[in-house]
Design an enzyme around this catalytic site. Structure first.
Site, PDB file in Angstrom:
ATOM      1  N   LYS A 175      19.309  40.030  48.573  1.00 34.90           N
ATOM      2  CA  LYS A 175      18.561  41.230  48.178  1.00 34.90           C
ATOM      3  C   LYS A 175      19.342  41.985  47.110  1.00 34.90           C
ATOM      4  O   LYS A 175      20.579  42.026  47.167  1.00 34.90           O
ATOM      5  CB  LYS A 175      18.302  42.121  49.380  1.00 34.90           C
ATOM      6  CG  LYS A 175      17.218  41.539  50.264  1.00 34.90           C
ATOM      7  CD  LYS A 175      16.743  42.504  51.333  1.00 34.90           C
ATOM      8  CE  LYS A 175      15.663  41.818  52.172  1.00 34.90           C
ATOM      9  NZ  LYS A 175      15.286  42.629  53.325  1.00 34.90           N
ATOM     10  N   LYS A 188      26.487  42.779  47.397  1.00 34.14           N
ATOM     11  CA  LYS A 188      26.705  44.207  47.630  1.00 34.14           C
ATOM     12  C   LYS A 188      25.713  44.792  48.644  1.00 34.14           C
ATOM     13  O   LYS A 188      25.991  45.824  49.264  1.00 34.14           O
ATOM     14  CB  LYS A 188      26.591  44.964  46.311  1.00 34.14           C
ATOM     15  CG  LYS A 188      27.693  44.633  45.321  1.00 34.14           C
ATOM     16  CD  LYS A 188      28.939  45.466  45.578  1.00 34.14           C
ATOM     17  CE  LYS A 188      30.014  45.201  44.541  1.00 34.14           C
ATOM     18  NZ  LYS A 188      31.209  46.007  44.763  1.00 34.14           N
ATOM     19  N   SER A 242      27.819  51.322  38.054  1.00 34.50           N
ATOM     20  CA  SER A 242      26.975  50.922  36.931  1.00 34.50           C
ATOM     21  C   SER A 242      26.272  49.624  37.267  1.00 34.50           C
ATOM     22  O   SER A 242      25.500  49.104  36.484  1.00 34.50           O
ATOM     23  CB  SER A 242      27.828  50.713  35.685  1.00 34.50           C
ATOM     24  OG  SER A 242      28.801  49.733  35.965  1.00 34.50           O
ATOM     25  N   TYR A 296      14.175  51.159  43.561  1.00 30.02           N
ATOM     26  CA  TYR A 296      14.352  51.124  45.014  1.00 30.02           C
ATOM     27  C   TYR A 296      14.209  52.518  45.621  1.00 30.02           C
ATOM     28  O   TYR A 296      14.126  52.654  46.835  1.00 30.02           O
ATOM     29  CB  TYR A 296      15.710  50.527  45.385  1.00 30.02           C
ATOM     30  CG  TYR A 296      15.852  49.075  44.996  1.00 30.02           C
ATOM     31  CD1 TYR A 296      15.057  48.101  45.596  1.00 30.02           C
ATOM     32  CD2 TYR A 296      16.766  48.684  44.040  1.00 30.02           C
ATOM     33  CE1 TYR A 296      15.179  46.768  45.236  1.00 30.02           C
ATOM     34  CE2 TYR A 296      16.890  47.354  43.671  1.00 30.02           C
ATOM     35  CZ  TYR A 296      16.088  46.403  44.276  1.00 30.02           C
ATOM     36  OH  TYR A 296      16.210  45.086  43.926  1.00 30.02           O
ATOM     37  N   GLY A 348      37.481  41.977  42.583  1.00 30.97           N
ATOM     38  CA  GLY A 348      37.432  43.137  41.692  1.00 30.97           C
ATOM     39  C   GLY A 348      38.097  44.283  42.446  1.00 30.97           C
ATOM     40  O   GLY A 348      39.308  44.372  42.517  1.00 30.97           O
ATOM     41  N   ALA A 387      42.856  42.258  33.847  1.00 29.29           N
ATOM     42  CA  ALA A 387      41.934  42.308  34.987  1.00 29.29           C
ATOM     43  C   ALA A 387      42.510  41.566  36.202  1.00 29.29           C
ATOM     44  O   ALA A 387      41.978  41.670  37.305  1.00 29.29           O
ATOM     45  CB  ALA A 387      40.578  41.715  34.609  1.00 29.29           C
ATOM     46  N   ASP A 418      44.798  42.299  38.070  1.00 30.48           N
ATOM     47  CA  ASP A 418      45.654  43.313  38.704  1.00 30.48           C
ATOM     48  C   ASP A 418      46.071  42.907  40.114  1.00 30.48           C
ATOM     49  O   ASP A 418      47.158  43.233  40.570  1.00 30.48           O
ATOM     50  CB  ASP A 418      44.937  44.669  38.762  1.00 30.48           C
ATOM     51  CG  ASP A 418      43.679  44.607  39.608  1.00 30.48           C
ATOM     52  OD1 ASP A 418      42.682  44.017  39.148  1.00 30.48           O
ATOM     53  OD2 ASP A 418      43.687  45.121  40.755  1.00 30.48           O
TER      54      ASP A 418
END
Lengths: 377, 377
Positions: free
Chosen positions: A75, A80, A112, A149, A226, A255, A257
């Site tokens: 979904k 997420k 975002s 949504y 991430g 990135a 990290d």
């Protein structure tokens, strides 16, 4: 958010999260690819290693069978949804929330990307008003999807302080509860349910095709990192199972990290990278770090270049015919191109083929962006 | 090819083809999409109809539930594998072929696309040498894919006479048997097995989700029409079942030759179109025409614009997260945007929702081409 200490960081808590969110999420399919598994099981050539840190070295020779957990079919098009539903369901059941007017005050987050849509969907489903702060430069499609949504979308500048300032205003005005994108145990445990399902589904598939062959599920899982919500949750989902968990990052503009933090023994707090793996531009959060920095839970984190991510994306689009976003393929890219990782697999597997789970995290591509990525030279 | 009259053009022959090719092909999945079904079940607005032949008219209001047969997940990435395997298996079992040295002489075809890869794979699988004539301007990826299955690739100019001249040379030199891309009953019957599976799979899915609801499978199927192999085979697969079959074409530069031929009562023999539906640039063949021009087998053929194909492609990539080539979505585009088709559905369904099968024909996109299609303005 509900009390972060209400659930221990353990496999049992991931199981409990799964029971709670199951009615609200898709049990996404697990796909395989003979072609890509063969490619990973073929040593890189000397020519391929030229210009890499492994130039002139003997190529690793791991034997890998992939199992791809397709959260691009989840979904809102990304894993997420799991963390958002779990966080909100725990909020709803937390003591005094309903009576204290928590529902009316609603929830707020800044994102975002996929977390914005996930919180928007989960809150609309659970009939909680939501405010999503998005950078003004977000693509119209992402803004429209978030609004569709049911969330109320507010705009901010692109830097963390600018976004946080708008969130603080919303909280002051409405009393809304902040739902962070990754830095909370409830979010991490929700994301970990993807790893849990992957383990179950591989066992089911092996039972179907290889009765009596003594197959024992996955040997390992690799997940992109991430903010670390998915990687930490996945690690917890495998706790005590013997399944080895690895993380994967883009190396572009720092990135990586998480990898660097592990080497330094200290979480890196700021990242400024514009890697094409745009879901992986954030530094690992405080809570995920507790899990990821535990060597017993995450064996290691490996990184790949932008070109390797792009080549892997092409492979998945062209060969598997599924739409994934660039962040999705970073785990697969590590398994194909990172010789450090491939050596670890070769060393650990002792000649036996490894069943390696790979989480494809999402499929929300911007076709214009994809077009640019693959435009004819 | 084996004798074209060896099998009658009937549903029984499609069933027989299926039995024969089943071990060699994938039973591809059938997907659904609530979002796209809702979109098709929502009348177009007056604004959307402006500038179309239906401007100012009352929008149609059909109720449609889609079932997408995903031949993009088929071997070689397209339904063409079905026809190629069937044609070759019938050749192998034809009298005197083996004894007469047919195997050594091999097979030949000309194709710039999916049929090339299909014949290459099928002949390699069945250990028959194959020669594929491809236009010199074919993309390197298509040439490499065709070679990778084992065929010997020869090059020609792009026009039909140029390609046929090279094929004639191959036949003169080697005695190879020509495997046409669509104009032979064995090819048509092989392609029709996609329609057959779709019918079975919808019944199975309905049984799973709606026990006792009295569901009776598909009401209709819509399939794209280029040379007509798939459409004629699909029509035969539905013969006598009560399932209505429709065809779909691009209208750009006269690629709607089938529709125009049906209107004129005469097959159109030449098409010169550069529609983005590049699998649909050919005129309908003589054998497929026999089936398609039979009103009892194909109810009607409808066309869509390039912009409608592109918008539908975006929808499938972004919403369903599956990679399909532009030709694949022409049937879905008709169901979404062609008001003539939508009125027929509305009139025939009598207020009941229709279960409409849509064949996604393939997923062999050129990412550079796709990039260009969706490049930012």
């Amino acid at each position: 958010m509900a009390d972060p200490n209400s659930l221990p960081l353990s496999r049992a808590s991931v199981l409990s999260a799964h029971t709670l969110i199951k009615p609200y999420i898709h049990r996404t399919p697990v796909l395989t690819s003979t072609y890509i598994s063969q490619l990973a099981s073929t040593p890189r050539t000397a020519a391929e290693l030229e210009g890499t840190p492994w130039a002139g070295q003997t190529p690793a020779s791991p034997k890998i069978r992939f199992w791809f957990k397709c959260e691009n079919f989840q979904k809102v098009g990304a894993f997420k949804a799991r963390g958002a539903f779990h966080a909100l369901l725990r909020l709803v059941e937390s003591e005094g929330w309903e009576e204290g007017g928590g529902r009316e005050r609603g929830v707020v987050t800044h994102s975002s990307g996929n977390h914005a849509q996930a919180v928007s969907l989960a809150s609309a489903t659970l009939k909680i008003p939501s405010h999503i702060v998005m950078p003004r430069i977000s693509t119209p499609a992402k803004i429209a999807a978030t609004q569709s949504y049911g969330a109320s979308v507010l705009f901010s500048g692109s830097t963390a302080p600018e976004r946080e300032a708008v969130v603080a205003d919303v909280i002051k005005d409405t009393g809304a509860t902040l739902i962070p994108p990754y830095d909370h145990p409830h979010v991490m445990l929700g994301q970990g349910t993807a790893g849990l399902e992957l383990q179950e589904q591989v066992l089911e598939a092996q039972k179907e095709v290889e009765v009596g062959m003594g197959r024992k599920g996955l040997n390992a899982i690799i997940a992109p990192c991430g903010g670390g919500g998915l990687l930490s949750g996945t690690a917890l989902s495998a706790q005590g199972t013997g399944i080895v968990v690895f993380g994967a990052e883009p190396e572009f503009e720092g990135a990586d990290d998480c990898k660097r933090g592990l080497e330094a023994g200290k979480r890196i707090e700021v990242v400024k990278s514009l890697t094409i793996g745009d879901g992986l531009r954030t530094p690992v959060g405080v809570w995920p770090w507790k899990v990821i920095s535990d060597k017993k839970l995450v064996r290691g984190v490996y990184s790949v270049t932008e070109e390797q991510i792009k080549a892997t994306l092409r492979l998945v689009l062209e060969r598997m015919k599924v739409v994934v976003e660039p962040s999705s393929v970073v785990g697969l890219a590590v398994a194909l191109w990172n010789e450090d990782f491939r050596r670890v697999v070769e060393a650990e597997q002792g000649g036996e083929e490894w069943d390696l789970g790979v989480v494809f995290t999402g499929g929300n591509v911007n076709l214009e962006g994809l077009g640019k990525l693959f435009e004819a030279k």
